[in-house]
Design an enzyme around this catalytic site. Structure first.
Site, PDB file in Angstrom:
ATOM      1  N   CYS A  70       0.831  -1.203   0.000  1.00 44.12           N
ATOM      2  CA  CYS A  70       0.000   0.000   0.000  1.00 44.12           C
ATOM      3  C   CYS A  70       0.870   1.259   0.000  1.00 44.12           C
ATOM      4  CB  CYS A  70      -0.981  -0.037   1.161  1.00 44.12           C
ATOM      5  SG  CYS A  70      -2.401   1.075   0.908  1.00 44.12           S
ATOM      6  N   HIS A 196      -3.650  -5.045   0.274  1.00 46.04           N
ATOM      7  CA  HIS A 196      -3.185  -5.524   1.583  1.00 46.04           C
ATOM      8  C   HIS A 196      -3.226  -7.052   1.635  1.00 46.04           C
ATOM      9  CE1 HIS A 196      -2.823  -1.763   3.929  1.00 46.04           C
ATOM     10  NE2 HIS A 196      -3.721  -1.313   3.063  1.00 46.04           N
ATOM     11  N   GLU A 198      -1.738  -9.008   3.583  1.00 47.50           N
ATOM     12  CA  GLU A 198      -1.716  -9.532   4.950  1.00 47.50           C
ATOM     13  C   GLU A 198      -3.124  -9.844   5.465  1.00 47.50           C
ATOM     14  OE1 GLU A 198      -1.903  -5.008   5.516  1.00 47.50           O
ATOM     15  OE2 GLU A 198      -1.097  -6.460   4.067  1.00 47.50           O
TER      16      GLU A 198
END
Length: 229
Positions: A70, A196, A198
């Site tokens: 990001c 993202h 994660e």
């Protein structure tokens, strides 16, 4: 997510946390020498931004595996524009509204949206990957879907100059208009994503990009240790 990737590969990563504000005050090697991978995660705000950019420059110039997420992706774009393309004033309009080289900006169609939160790209979005890219190799697919939470985008006006200089848009929206992933193919492992990853990582199901990054860091570590023998 880094730990999940380590579990997937059968080892435990040794994570060194670095305050990016400190990197603005000292040479990058002071805090980063000896690392085998550098990850610049997402975030909001200008605090520590130049330190993040210096960390990315250190990773790129020293061929250390790099993963940007990001804002980390946007910092990678700014660093490349300044230090490879020679656009010294390159920046994001989020932080410098009148920059002459707005490599990161809010797209025109976003500016017309006025209701709260409307300009932010949120939630799952499809992404098309270049077949020969590092990202496609990690995913073992050319069509993926990842979650977003951001407002500013890579400026498409700079796409060709970046590609000519060695940083490619390896992942885009299906229509090709939005850049989702930037890579430096001549680097051992340099991947920066606008989304993202994660968010989709699990202890027993590591995200493929984190797995690829950690494995690249492990390879570098093994090579460094072998060179000492």
């Amino acid at each position: 997510a880094v730990v999940h990737a380590g579990v997937h590969n059968g080892y435990r990563p040794n994570i060194r946390w670095v305050n990016s504000e400190r990197l603005e005050k000292v040479p990058a090697a002071t805090l980063l020498e000896g690392v085998d991978g550098i990850l610049v995660p997402g975030g909001f705000g200008e605090r520590g931004l130049e330190g993040k950019i210096r960390a990315i420059q250190y990773a790129r110039e020293n061929r250390i595996p790099f993963f940007g997420i990001c804002l980390g992706m946007q910092c990678a774009v700014i660093e490349f524009a300044r230090n490879v393309l020679g656009l010294e004033a390159a920046h994001s309009t989020e932080f410098v509204a009148d920059t002459p080289n707005p490599v990161i900006c809010m797209l025109e169609e976003q500016k017309k949206i006025t209701f709260k939160g409307g300009t932010m790209r949120l939630g799952a979005q499809p992404c098309h990957l270049q077949p020969d890219s590092t990202a496609a190799t990690c995913y073992e697919s050319t069509e993926v879907e990842e979650r977003h939470r951001h407002r500013y985008e890579f400026n498409p006006e700079f796409r060709n100059p970046f590609a000519a200089a060695g940083m490619l848009a390896s992942g885009t929206s299906p229509d090709g208009n939005l850049v989702e992933i930037m890579e430096v193919p001549e680097h051992p492992w340099f991947v920066a994503v606008q989304f993202h990853p994660e968010f989709k990582s699990k202890p027993l199901a590591a995200h493929p990009l984190f797995t690829g990054f950690v494995e690249a860091a492990r390879t570098r570590h093994q090579e460094r240790m072998s060179a000492r023998i």
